[in-house]
Design a protein around this motif. Sequence first.
Motif, PDB file in Angstrom:
ATOM      1  N   GLY A   1       0.757  -0.818  10.761  1.00  0.00           N
ATOM      2  CA  GLY A   1       1.831  -1.016   9.793  1.00  0.00           C
ATOM      3  C   GLY A   1       1.323  -1.004   8.365  1.00  0.00           C
ATOM      4  N   THR A   2       0.446  -0.058   8.084  1.00  0.00           N
ATOM      5  CA  THR A   2      -0.240  -0.027   6.778  1.00  0.00           C
ATOM      6  C   THR A   2       0.733  -0.029   5.605  1.00  0.00           C
ATOM      7  N   HIS A   3       1.856   0.684   5.747  1.00  0.00           N
ATOM      8  CA  HIS A   3       2.792   0.819   4.626  1.00  0.00           C
ATOM      9  C   HIS A   3       4.046  -0.042   4.792  1.00  0.00           C
TER      10      HIS A   3
ATOM     11  N   VAL B   1       0.859  -1.187   0.000  1.00  0.00           N
ATOM     12  CA  VAL B   1       0.000   0.000   0.000  1.00  0.00           C
ATOM     13  C   VAL B   1       0.891   1.231   0.000  1.00  0.00           C
ATOM     14  N   ALA B   2       0.965   1.901  -1.124  1.00  0.00           N
ATOM     15  CA  ALA B   2       1.806   3.102  -1.235  1.00  0.00           C
ATOM     16  C   ALA B   2       1.137   4.284  -0.548  1.00  0.00           C
ATOM     17  N   PRO B   3       1.905   5.158   0.060  1.00  0.00           N
ATOM     18  CA  PRO B   3       1.325   6.373   0.647  1.00  0.00           C
ATOM     19  C   PRO B   3       0.651   7.232  -0.422  1.00  0.00           C
TER      20      PRO B   3
ATOM     21  N   VAL C   1       7.412  -0.195   2.384  1.00  0.00           N
ATOM     22  CA  VAL C   1       8.759   0.135   2.838  1.00  0.00           C
ATOM     23  C   VAL C   1       9.738  -0.979   2.470  1.00  0.00           C
ATOM     24  N   VAL C   2       9.319  -2.230   2.660  1.00  0.00           N
ATOM     25  CA  VAL C   2      10.173  -3.364   2.301  1.00  0.00           C
ATOM     26  C   VAL C   2      10.503  -3.321   0.808  1.00  0.00           C
ATOM     27  N   LYS C   3       9.503  -3.022  -0.002  1.00  0.00           N
ATOM     28  CA  LYS C   3       9.730  -2.952  -1.445  1.00  0.00           C
ATOM     29  C   LYS C   3      10.669  -1.795  -1.789  1.00  0.00           C
ATOM     30  N   SER C   4      10.532  -0.678  -1.082  1.00  0.00           N
ATOM     31  CA  SER C   4      11.434   0.461  -1.302  1.00  0.00           C
ATOM     32  C   SER C   4      12.863   0.082  -0.940  1.00  0.00           C
ATOM     33  N   ASN C   5      13.032  -0.636   0.159  1.00  0.00           N
ATOM     34  CA  ASN C   5      14.368  -1.065   0.562  1.00  0.00           C
ATOM     35  C   ASN C   5      14.967  -2.048  -0.443  1.00  0.00           C
TER      36      ASN C   5
ATOM     37  N   CYS D   1       2.502   7.218   6.663  1.00  0.00           N
ATOM     38  CA  CYS D   1       1.209   7.598   7.249  1.00  0.00           C
ATOM     39  C   CYS D   1       1.084   9.118   7.317  1.00  0.00           C
ATOM     40  N   ALA D   2       2.189   9.802   7.628  1.00  0.00           N
ATOM     41  CA  ALA D   2       2.182  11.267   7.645  1.00  0.00           C
ATOM     42  C   ALA D   2       1.942  11.822   6.241  1.00  0.00           C
ATOM     43  N   GLN D   3       2.469  11.133   5.229  1.00  0.00           N
ATOM     44  CA  GLN D   3       2.214  11.544   3.845  1.00  0.00           C
ATOM     45  C   GLN D   3       0.728  11.430   3.535  1.00  0.00           C
ATOM     46  N   ASP D   4       0.094  10.377   4.009  1.00  0.00           N
ATOM     47  CA  ASP D   4      -1.354  10.232   3.816  1.00  0.00           C
ATOM     48  C   ASP D   4      -2.106  11.427   4.385  1.00  0.00           C
ATOM     49  N   ALA D   5      -1.590  11.955   5.492  1.00  0.00           N
ATOM     50  CA  ALA D   5      -2.240  13.084   6.171  1.00  0.00           C
ATOM     51  C   ALA D   5      -1.791  14.438   5.635  1.00  0.00           C
ATOM     52  N   GLY D   6      -0.911  14.428   4.620  1.00  0.00           N
ATOM     53  CA  GLY D   6      -0.413  15.681   4.074  1.00  0.00           C
ATOM     54  C   GLY D   6       0.586  16.378   4.972  1.00  0.00           C
TER      55      GLY D   6
END
Length: 283
Positions: free
Chosen positions: A218-220, A81-83, A224-228, A164-169
């Motif tokens: 741990g929604t994202h 789930v991408a931000p 994060v694993v994919k980004s790493n 999650c902060a990105q989701d909230a802007g």
Amino acid sequence: MPPRFVAAGVSDNNPDAKRAARDRLIQEREQHKAGERRRRQLIVAGAVVGVLALAAVIGVIAANAGGNDNAKGASTAGPVVAPTGADGKDALAIPVGAVDAPSTLAVWEDFRCPACAAFENGMRSTIHELETKGQIRVQYHLATLIDDKTRGGGSLHAANAAGCAQDAGKFPAYHDVLYTNQPDEMDDAYAKNAKLLDLATKVPGLDTPAFRSCVENGTHNSWVVKSNEAFQAGHFNGTPTVQLNGESIFPTKGSEQISPAAFKKWVAQANKGKKAGKASPAS
């Protein structure tokens, strides 16, 4: 009558000489003050460059010590789930700044990485200034290098919370809070969601039920694993990896050491003849 103090070698009966002596003393004091100001400025500038150079060495060491183990105690199962607003290849980057800015700064970071904190704390105001002026757009890629090295979980949990902060802007402000409050590299404080939620109170409007649920669930995490994995596949030397329009600029660009002044110069050179960006990122 109280005694009068007269400059050495100046007759009390020669007001012009006294005035000239007084003027010389004032001039000498001002020259001394100016010299002290220049000395302090050089010390500060040298400290920033020195910290960034040391950070580069630390980042390389961390990269060489890293492995590929998943973060200890972190749930990474489930869909990716991408931000909100994530972009780039496979939507693995969190963008900050005008979408039509003439230059792009790609930053690969780990919230537990001390070298990343040195870079962010040394360059933060410069990067934000150029973002605000529409000169650069920054794409943040989040890695879990320190978790891999220490078998911890703070890099993953902090990156999820940043998503999650990105989701909230609120990503830019929370991103900065995580770096200004970064624990010691071997203190896995960011593995505790309570710590990440407490830091969210430093960002106005972020501490909401939706943000708390995103962090605690741990929604994202899988994102994060994919980004790493993308970071590992890129065979970068370490974190932070910083590229301006695809060219590495940390710790140096060619033979020139990175510094706020040098970075501004490089961006100005890259943007010569181009209009500043104005378009806001899609939410």
